[in-house]
Motif scaffolding. Sequence first.
Motif, PDB file in Angstrom:
ATOM      1  N   LEU A   1       1.021  -1.181  -0.009  1.00 10.55           N
ATOM      2  CA  LEU A   1       0.129  -0.044  -0.078  1.00 10.55           C
ATOM      3  C   LEU A   1       0.985   1.179  -0.001  1.00 10.55           C
ATOM      4  O   LEU A   1       1.821   1.416   0.903  1.00 10.55           O
ATOM      5  CB  LEU A   1      -0.862  -0.162   1.379  1.00 10.55           C
ATOM      6  CG  LEU A   1      -2.029   1.057   1.140  1.00 10.55           C
ATOM      7  CD1 LEU A   1      -2.871   0.930   0.110  1.00 10.55           C
ATOM      8  CD2 LEU A   1      -2.800   0.926   2.644  1.00 10.55           C
ATOM      9  N   THR A   2       0.724   2.021  -0.915  1.00 11.45           N
ATOM     10  CA  THR A   2       1.619   3.292  -1.141  1.00 11.45           C
ATOM     11  C   THR A   2       0.835   4.512  -1.204  1.00 11.45           C
ATOM     12  O   THR A   2      -0.444   4.600  -1.588  1.00 11.45           O
ATOM     13  CB  THR A   2       2.158   3.281  -2.609  1.00 11.45           C
ATOM     14  OG1 THR A   2       3.076   2.045  -2.483  1.00 11.45           O
ATOM     15  CG2 THR A   2       3.178   4.480  -2.773  1.00 11.45           C
ATOM     16  N   LEU A   3       1.434   5.675  -0.392  1.00 10.78           N
ATOM     17  CA  LEU A   3       0.624   6.807  -0.079  1.00 10.78           C
ATOM     18  C   LEU A   3       1.456   8.033  -0.830  1.00 10.78           C
ATOM     19  O   LEU A   3       2.505   7.681  -0.963  1.00 10.78           O
ATOM     20  CB  LEU A   3       0.710   7.220   1.415  1.00 10.78           C
ATOM     21  CG  LEU A   3       0.012   6.326   2.325  1.00 10.78           C
ATOM     22  CD1 LEU A   3      -0.014   6.889   3.728  1.00 10.78           C
ATOM     23  CD2 LEU A   3      -1.162   5.792   1.842  1.00 10.78           C
ATOM     24  N   THR A   4       0.759   8.768  -1.532  1.00  7.29           N
ATOM     25  CA  THR A   4       1.341   9.831  -2.277  1.00  7.29           C
ATOM     26  C   THR A   4       0.528  11.166  -2.065  1.00  7.29           C
ATOM     27  O   THR A   4      -0.711  11.207  -1.586  1.00  7.29           O
ATOM     28  CB  THR A   4       1.158   9.782  -3.812  1.00  7.29           C
ATOM     29  OG1 THR A   4       0.023   9.437  -4.158  1.00  7.29           O
ATOM     30  CG2 THR A   4       2.183   8.614  -4.340  1.00  7.29           C
ATOM     31  N   LEU A   5       1.371  12.366  -1.975  1.00  2.00           N
ATOM     32  CA  LEU A   5       0.511  13.648  -1.916  1.00  2.00           C
ATOM     33  C   LEU A   5       1.365  14.337  -2.552  1.00  2.00           C
ATOM     34  O   LEU A   5       2.703  14.453  -3.039  1.00  2.00           O
ATOM     35  CB  LEU A   5       0.392  13.943  -0.614  1.00  2.00           C
ATOM     36  CG  LEU A   5       1.493  14.759   0.255  1.00  2.00           C
ATOM     37  CD1 LEU A   5       1.055  15.420   1.504  1.00  2.00           C
ATOM     38  CD2 LEU A   5       2.511  13.682   0.753  1.00  2.00           C
ATOM     39  N   GLU A   6       0.822  15.761  -3.111  1.00  2.00           N
ATOM     40  CA  GLU A   6       1.650  16.827  -3.845  1.00  2.00           C
ATOM     41  C   GLU A   6       2.657  17.596  -3.058  1.00  2.00           C
ATOM     42  O   GLU A   6       4.051  17.645  -3.718  1.00  2.00           O
ATOM     43  CB  GLU A   6       0.560  17.724  -4.479  1.00  2.00           C
ATOM     44  CG  GLU A   6      -0.091  17.276  -5.883  1.00  2.00           C
ATOM     45  CD  GLU A   6      -0.862  18.493  -6.511  1.00  2.00           C
ATOM     46  OE1 GLU A   6      -0.262  19.931  -6.146  1.00  2.00           O
ATOM     47  OE2 GLU A   6      -1.429  18.349  -7.405  1.00  2.00           O
TER      48      GLU A   6
ATOM     49  N   THR B   1      -2.552  -2.609 -10.311  1.00  2.00           N
ATOM     50  CA  THR B   1      -2.746  -1.492  -9.194  1.00  2.00           C
ATOM     51  C   THR B   1      -4.122  -1.104  -8.862  1.00  2.00           C
ATOM     52  O   THR B   1      -4.803  -1.006 -10.047  1.00  2.00           O
ATOM     53  CB  THR B   1      -1.868  -0.244  -9.160  1.00  2.00           C
ATOM     54  OG1 THR B   1      -2.026   0.224 -10.522  1.00  2.00           O
ATOM     55  CG2 THR B   1      -0.439  -0.641  -9.308  1.00  2.00           C
ATOM     56  N   ASP B   2      -4.487  -0.594  -7.890  1.00  2.00           N
ATOM     57  CA  ASP B   2      -6.042   0.022  -7.498  1.00  2.00           C
ATOM     58  C   ASP B   2      -5.833   1.240  -6.809  1.00  2.00           C
ATOM     59  O   ASP B   2      -4.973   1.079  -5.863  1.00  2.00           O
ATOM     60  CB  ASP B   2      -6.983  -1.192  -6.938  1.00  2.00           C
ATOM     61  CG  ASP B   2      -7.501  -1.901  -8.065  1.00  2.00           C
ATOM     62  OD1 ASP B   2      -7.499  -1.751  -9.016  1.00  2.00           O
ATOM     63  OD2 ASP B   2      -7.792  -3.223  -7.497  1.00  2.00           O
ATOM     64  N   ASP B   3      -6.663   2.255  -7.182  1.00  2.00           N
ATOM     65  CA  ASP B   3      -6.824   3.428  -6.301  1.00  2.00           C
ATOM     66  C   ASP B   3      -7.654   2.907  -5.101  1.00  2.00           C
ATOM     67  O   ASP B   3      -9.059   2.980  -5.321  1.00  2.00           O
ATOM     68  CB  ASP B   3      -7.035   4.515  -7.223  1.00  2.00           C
ATOM     69  CG  ASP B   3      -7.135   5.862  -6.321  1.00  2.00           C
ATOM     70  OD1 ASP B   3      -7.522   5.773  -5.012  1.00  2.00           O
ATOM     71  OD2 ASP B   3      -7.424   6.961  -6.890  1.00  2.00           O
ATOM     72  N   VAL B   4      -7.217   2.962  -3.868  1.00  2.00           N
ATOM     73  CA  VAL B   4      -8.181   2.726  -2.979  1.00  2.00           C
ATOM     74  C   VAL B   4      -8.105   3.775  -1.969  1.00  2.00           C
ATOM     75  O   VAL B   4      -8.438   3.430  -0.757  1.00  2.00           O
ATOM     76  CB  VAL B   4      -7.618   1.203  -1.893  1.00  2.00           C
ATOM     77  CG1 VAL B   4      -7.889   0.260  -2.970  1.00  2.00           C
ATOM     78  CG2 VAL B   4      -6.067   1.603  -1.698  1.00  2.00           C
ATOM     79  N   THR B   5      -8.240   4.984  -2.369  1.00  2.00           N
ATOM     80  CA  THR B   5      -8.101   6.222  -1.604  1.00  2.00           C
ATOM     81  C   THR B   5      -9.361   6.130  -0.627  1.00  2.00           C
ATOM     82  O   THR B   5      -9.454   6.593   0.528  1.00  2.00           O
ATOM     83  CB  THR B   5      -8.197   7.374  -2.506  1.00  2.00           C
ATOM     84  OG1 THR B   5      -7.020   7.277  -3.100  1.00  2.00           O
ATOM     85  CG2 THR B   5      -7.962   8.691  -1.560  1.00  2.00           C
TER      86      THR B   5
END
Length: 536
Positions: free
Chosen positions: A55-60, A83-87
């Motif tokens: 599970l990977t987290l990203t932000l600007e 991959t899936d966006d699970v936000t």
Amino acid sequence: MGAYQYRLLAFVVCFATSGCNSTDDDDNQNLIMPYLDAGPVPSTDAAIQATPESLTLTLEQASFAADSSQQMTATLTYDTGDTDDVTSSVTWSSSDEAVARFSETQSGLLDGIAPGQTSITAAYDGLTSDAVNVEITPQPGVLTATPNQFAGLPGDSVTFSVQEMAGDAVSDVTESMTWTSADESIVTVDGHIATIIGTGTTQIVGQYGAQMVTIDIEGIDCQYPANNGQIAFMEVFPDLFWKDSYLPDGTQVNFSMRHFHCSPRYADKETLIIVLGAGWCGPCSRMTRDILNPRAPELVDMGAEILYLEAQDTNYELATSRFAYRHIGSLIDQGPGVRSGELDTQIYTADSTLMDVPGYVQGQPIVTGFPSVWVLRKRDMRLIADQGRSNYYLPFELICADPEADWSNPPPPPFRSNCEEGDEELTEPNNTAQEATRIEPGVFEGGICDAEPDFYRFTIAGPWRARLEFDSSEGDLDMLVYDKRSEQPVLDENGRALLSNGTGDEEEIVHENAAILMIYGYNRTSTPYTLTIEAL
């Protein structure tokens, strides 16, 4: 896709096709059977199963201001590489919710609460992400530049300062600003100093972090009136320039006839009063301190600017602008007026370049002594009034009120009384020799409270001394021994007038026998006085 999966797909497609297009059961059976002979087909769930791996987290931006937000994204990666966006499906966590916490209405939206640092994680189906460190910075304030606009001639410079206001806190961020010029053919920037090098309009932009402030710049194309380079009555004043002149508070500025004629700095001015003086010159100090400066605030309100141009220092050398600043300051402190020195005089040539001409002004024929005092009219830069054409100091108030009038033969200046009730001597009127007050040795209080002198008569057998005391900063008084028959000062054995006309707070005459004493205000000045007569 494996072989079993292809066969299963073929079976399903063919079965469906046969079912729709034929009613012959035997034909359907013949079509299906070859595929069933190929072997067992695995279940559909087993064929498409993939295992979540990370599970990977990203932000600007990992650093943002309080009272602002950043949207975070959670991405689930499978062992197949998919991959899936699970936000919207993860559980978000902030290690310090006093610094930053997640929105209750929008999944993954991180709200900055207060300056500090926090660690962000997310959990999904037994997986926990690596922590992402986030810094919340103080909320940016409002930037204010001083000045927020500037107009000047090529060569003029201005220093900017910038303050940031955040809530009730104000901080100077000048040294942290980064400046750029939108047009370097008009203005260049070095640090927080902008220098105009051309004409036209542009902006300079200052940046502090994510914040910006802009300053409007105008390079003025000044068309100075044509002139012959001579200083003379009713002629256009030469196109002179003094670099690094001084304002009353010590600020250094370029001052020139072009600046006065064209710069917005002098937009509300109509006249320029020039006092050409010298550090060794007592009457110059008197003109500056006792005559012009007391009137300066009113003259400034009437649209006048004042230039104190020091020709020579106390050693009779050409004066620098630094000397002018110190000398004039010693006389009038921070009284109105620009301070410049003749050593620094320059003149614009035909191609608008500057040439050094030290001592240029004092070398003009119009200068017959110090102080020389002139008034210029701004609209055409002509010299409209000259102290040398009057027996009195110039009536500055009258000239500034009407610079279009004819001042070729200036009248006496208006009289200003500096007396209060009771300052006038009790023996008034004593304004003529015929009305002279008879006195004996002693101390007498009086005042020059109108435009007329005061006369005293006394008889002492032998030598005597007369001492006059007063406040010279309020008005300069002089006195002389008066000859009633000639209506002139009495002369001593060397043919010199018996008078005392210094520039301090005291005048003194020593003589003998009967006398008439005349007390008067220099150039119609006014102040109370104490007169002491003593026999020697």
